[in-house]
Design an enzyme around this catalytic site. Structure first.
Site, PDB file in Angstrom:
ATOM      1  N   ASP A 161       2.886   6.791  -6.550  1.00 31.02           N
ATOM      2  CA  ASP A 161       2.768   6.570  -5.108  1.00 31.02           C
ATOM      3  C   ASP A 161       3.313   7.767  -4.320  1.00 31.02           C
ATOM      4  O   ASP A 161       2.778   8.132  -3.270  1.00 31.02           O
ATOM      5  CB  ASP A 161       3.489   5.277  -4.706  1.00 31.02           C
ATOM      6  CG  ASP A 161       4.843   5.100  -5.382  1.00 31.02           C
ATOM      7  OD1 ASP A 161       5.241   5.958  -6.206  1.00 31.02           O
ATOM      8  OD2 ASP A 161       5.534   4.117  -5.078  1.00 31.02           O
ATOM      9  N   ALA A 191       5.497   6.624   1.284  1.00 29.90           N
ATOM     10  CA  ALA A 191       4.982   7.445   2.383  1.00 29.90           C
ATOM     11  C   ALA A 191       6.106   7.827   3.347  1.00 29.90           C
ATOM     12  O   ALA A 191       6.204   8.978   3.797  1.00 29.90           O
ATOM     13  CB  ALA A 191       3.872   6.705   3.126  1.00 29.90           C
ATOM     14  N   LEU A 215       0.814  -1.223   0.000  1.00 30.90           N
ATOM     15  CA  LEU A 215       0.000   0.000   0.000  1.00 30.90           C
ATOM     16  C   LEU A 215       0.845   1.270   0.000  1.00 30.90           C
ATOM     17  O   LEU A 215       0.340   2.366   0.218  1.00 30.90           O
ATOM     18  CB  LEU A 215      -0.975   0.010   1.184  1.00 30.90           C
ATOM     19  CG  LEU A 215      -2.144  -0.966   1.076  1.00 30.90           C
ATOM     20  CD1 LEU A 215      -3.041  -0.894   2.287  1.00 30.90           C
ATOM     21  CD2 LEU A 215      -2.968  -0.711  -0.185  1.00 30.90           C
ATOM     22  N   GLY A 216       2.146   1.131  -0.209  1.00 28.62           N
ATOM     23  CA  GLY A 216       2.953   2.343  -0.414  1.00 28.62           C
ATOM     24  C   GLY A 216       3.694   2.836   0.803  1.00 28.62           C
ATOM     25  O   GLY A 216       3.862   4.051   0.974  1.00 28.62           O
ATOM     26  N   SER A 217       4.151   1.925   1.679  1.00 33.09           N
ATOM     27  CA  SER A 217       4.843   2.398   2.885  1.00 33.09           C
ATOM     28  C   SER A 217       6.183   3.071   2.552  1.00 33.09           C
ATOM     29  O   SER A 217       6.567   4.041   3.198  1.00 33.09           O
ATOM     30  CB  SER A 217       5.053   1.253   3.882  1.00 33.09           C
ATOM     31  OG  SER A 217       5.780   0.212   3.289  1.00 33.09           O
ATOM     32  N   SER A 218       6.883   2.597   1.523  1.00 32.27           N
ATOM     33  CA  SER A 218       8.192   3.187   1.189  1.00 32.27           C
ATOM     34  C   SER A 218       8.035   4.628   0.706  1.00 32.27           C
ATOM     35  O   SER A 218       8.783   5.523   1.116  1.00 32.27           O
ATOM     36  CB  SER A 218       8.904   2.399   0.093  1.00 32.27           C
ATOM     37  OG  SER A 218       8.875   1.043   0.358  1.00 32.27           O
TER      38      SER A 218
END
Ligand code: PMV
Length: 305
Positions: free
Chosen positions: A138, A97, A92-95
């Site tokens: 992202d 974010a 879900l795009g933690s990097s």
């Protein structure tokens, strides 16, 4: 008391246009309110202290800090700590974010007043340095939040005026490796340029129609466009039997539409769902082995906490 800054940035979900966006075509992405938090403060001595729960995140934080310090010729050591609402496993795009939140937090700590576009550009260069590939969609979601019509590298970043979309998110249980899938499509593109470009153009038509459908709140139409996008992703050979089963089960349970979301090969699918069908759809996805991720979309971009 020592100055301490905490910033958070949201994750993302690709609504339509994955893969073709890497080739300069548009996509639509929405920000998820599962957020990564980054806290920065000055520290004594000359060694930076980086505390991240996931090794993967630490690369992004280290690289962002290095770039920031070089840009502003900073010697002062800092302590950076990250904390997340979501696991990096689910795609879900933690990097992205964490990267965006790190630049914003450093900008606040050192009073550099970086604009969101500057934060986007710096974060995008970190992603490219680490991953080698990626459209930056992202990073746009983490920075600007909301729901965005986006073109590769930030050439177009248009906020689409919408309320939260009635989405159900299902996780396939398998972690996908985005760069590997992007390279797989590239290999296909190089062998069969006309066929693959044809698919990208069809996806682009869907993306442009979807932008209007979102603005018009025409979920019936948006759902049909999502279904068609999923078929085109199957033609690109990035879906998996599990993702297909989850999409099929949700369609049978009465959604407006459903598709895989992101690179494929695993991670998540999304379904656009009439309110009264939500539980039925969630059960149908679970029954074929998916797990439901409860998240709100159209979330706020990077912000001070
Ligand atoms: O797997 P995700 O959610 O990171 O999405 C990847 C989307 C691609 O279009 C395949 C790659 C990109 O950077 O746009």
């Amino acid at each position: 008391m020592a100055k301490s800054i905490t910033v958070s940035a949201p994750g993302k979900l690709m609504l339509l246009g994955e893969h073709s966006v890497v080739y300069g075509f548009p996509c639509i992405v929405t920000a998820m309110d599962t957020r990564m938090r980054v806290t920065v403060e000055f520290c004594d001595g000359d060694t930076d202290l980086i505390i991240t729960p996931q090794v993967k995140e630490s690369k992004f934080v280290t690289q962002s800090l290095k770039l920031f310090k070089n840009k502003f010729k900073i010697k002062q050591a800092v302590k950076i700590q990250t904390q997340g609402d979501f696991s990096h496993q689910v795609g879900l795009g933690s990097s992205s974010a964490v990267t965006v939140a790190t630049f914003k937090a450093l900008s606040e700590l050192f009073n550099k007043s970086l604009s969101n576009k500057e934060i986007f550009d710096l974060s995008y260069s970190v992603t490219i340095a680490i991953q080698g590939v990626g459209s930056g969609f992202d990073i746009a979601a983490a920075t600007f939040g909301k729901t965005v019509y986006y073109v590769y590298g930030g050439k177009v970043i248009d906020l689409i005026k919408t309320e939260e979309l009635p989405l159900v998110v299902g996780y396939s249980g398998l972690k996908a490796d985005t760069p590997t899938l992007v390279r797989k499509v590239k290999a296909d593109y190089e062998i069969n340029k006309n066929r693959v470009t044809g698919i990208f153009k069809e996806i682009t038509l869907l993306v442009n129609k979807a932008k209007i459908a979102i603005l018009d709140k025409n979920y019936q139409q948006l759902g049909l466009l999502m279904n068609k996008n999923h078929c085109l992703l199957q033609n690109l050979r990035v879906s998996t039997p599990k993702l297909d089963a989850m999409v099929k089960a949700s369609i049978k349970a009465g959604v407006y539409g459903a598709k895989l979301s992101g690179a494929g090969g695993g991670d998540c699918m999304i379904a656009l769902v009439p309110l009264e069908k939500r539980t039925e759809v969630e059960n149908a996805i679970t029954k074929v082995g998916g797990s439901i991720i409860n998240v709100n979309n159209n979330a706020q971009g990077v912000r001070l906490e």
